[in-house]
Write an enzyme that holds these catalytic residues in place. Structure first.
Site: not given
Length: 481
Positions: A145-146, A189
């Site tokens: 995600k990051t 995010e």
């Protein structure tokens, strides 16, 4: 695979507004866990919107001084009286409190806010309020995600679209984890660890993968899978889902949600290495590969290693396409991505030995980062030495054997004791379950520094305080030299 669902997503508890946060009736906002990466992102964006902010964290960290310089009232150590002190310093009464996941009943400032009758919002609810002012992209998934949200941010920034963003780490080249842009897009995010991703209602939802994790919160793998189904239901009518079909969990998700999404006019863009992917990566090399979309193709070149990052880049490119950019422009823009903090982050080099740090704390992540580490060595030259710190007793209990297997990709492994974070110990659950030597921090540092030779790579892995060992390893390498 462009599919198009009825009904309106549920309304969240977050305050809705199409105006800046300063006009949303929030007034003076007080943050609990201000130095945390998620809370600090929301605080940065609200401060940029002109909201008076204050906050507290358990210990002094550099980001707190940054907020002080910006005029925030900041305290270290939670005390009920900090709320009144912040009000006196800023000259505004606190009208809302935004808290991290670990700030709850029993925290004196949380309890004081409840006593006063103040609204107490989760950080995701504060972020959701800000996202409603722009066209929102929410990046979800068990892993990646990051990096993916950071890649999408850099891509849109390089293409001149000036996005607003809030991600889980500082982005190289941008220097922060959140900032307000002048464009219409907002990249965020979306964290599944506590279910807070369901507070967002994005125009574009991204799912990088779906795998069992955070079982301390969900209990079962089926519950984890369901939260991603629920996330796709939060995508607004006429929006878009971007999803990785290389991942078995994501493919299973797509099979469940394609038809209901289509009924709401939600388009679907799949990405991966398979021929059925809308956005396909082929001819893969260490530096990148060929990206194909229909009859178009462009050559992808990345500065960060690993096939997992090439797939993350495909997701970001798909976001660029949703923003109206050409394939060629999107692929060129992503080449400027230089990484994020704690994701294969180079901490330094001594005598030809490179020291990296990575946040990997799930077996799949450990396997992916070690594969990337091996690839970065360029063939059979050099060895990979790892210090790994398990994160959470519950995760260690659930995945001990998988961690042990993933770590065999390294040439030498030293395992630290479990980083408990928010958990109490579980009887019988120790780092020894991983089947690798368990060491104290000083012993582990000495071992990897002694074993490493020019051309080798040392990695610290885990979501806990193992990240602090990079400097110690570099010092030990220097002393050895």
């Amino acid at each position: 695979m462009n599919h198009a669902t009825t009904g309106t997503p549920d309304v969240t508890d977050a305050p809705a507004s199409a105006a800046p946060a300063s006009d949303a009736g929030l007034g003076h906002v007080h943050f609990l866990g201000l130095a945390g990466v998620g809370v600090s992102a929301v605080a940065r964006l609200m401060a940029a919107d002109g909201v008076p902010i204050s906050g507290t964290d358990a210990k002094e960290l550099p980001v707190l001084e940054e907020f002080r310089r910006g005029g925030a009232a900041v305290h270290v150590g939670y005390r009920a009286q900090n709320l009144a002190a912040a009000e006196a310093q800023l000259g505004h009464p606190i009208t809302a409190v935004i808290a991290s996941s670990i700030a709850a009943e029993g925290n004196p400032e949380y309890d004081e806010a409840v006593r006063r009758g103040l609204p107490v919002l989760h950080r995701s609810q504060g972020l959701a309020a800000l996202m409603r002012t722009r066209r929102a992209v929410a990046v979800a998934g068990t892993h990646g995600k990051t990096t993916t949200s950071s890649m999408a941010t850099v891509l849109l920034e390089q293409a001149g679209l000036s996005p607003t963003f809030a991600v889980g780490a500082n982005v190289a080249g941008l220097g922060v984890n959140a900032a307000t842009g002048t464009g219409e897009w907002f990249i965020a995010e979306a964290d599944e660890s506590d279910g807070s991703l369901l507070n967002y209602a994005p125009e574009v939802g991204v799912v990088t993968n779906v795998e069992a994790d955070h079982l301390d919160h969900y209990g079962t793998a089926e519950a984890v899978e369901q939260v991603f189904v629920d996330f796709t239901e939060r995508i607004t009518d006429g929006g878009a889902l971007i999803i990785c079909t290389d991942d078995a969990g994501a493919r299973a998700l797509l099979a469940k949600v394609a038809e209901p999404l289509a009924s709401r006019g939600v388009s679907i863009t799949s990405y991966g290495t398979g021929e059925d992917a809308d956005l396909q990566l082929s001819s893969i090399t260490r530096e990148g590969g060929t990206v194909r979309e229909g009859a178009e193709e462009a050559r992808l070149r990345l500065a960060v290693p690993g096939v997992h990052n090439q797939l993350n880049a495909l997701a970001a490119i798909a976001v660029g396409r949703q923003a109206g950019l050409s394939l060629a422009t999107s692929v060129e823009a992503i080449s400027h991505f230089q990484g994020t903090s704690r994701r294969f982050e180079l901490r330094g080099e001594v005598s030809g030995v490179r020291v990296y740090d990575d946040y990997a704390h799930h077996p799949t992540e450990v396997a992916a980062v070690l594969q990337a580490a091996r690839a970065s060595l360029g063939g059979d030259q050099g060895q990979v030495h790892v210090i790994f710190q398990p994160h959470l007793f519950s995760r260690t209990a659930a995945f001990a054997a998988d961690f042990g297997t993933a770590l065999t990709a390294a040439d030498t492994v030293a395992v630290l004791e479990i980083y408990p974070a928010r958990e109490e110990p579980i009887e019988g659950v120790t780092a020894a379950l991983l089947g690798h030597p368990v060491r104290g921090t000083a012993e582990a540092v000495a071992e990897v520094a002694s074993a490493a030779r020019p051309g080798d790579l040392i990695m610290t892995l885990g979501a806990g305080d193992v990240t602090a060992l990079g400097a110690d390893i570099l010092d030990a390498l220097t002393a050895r030299r």
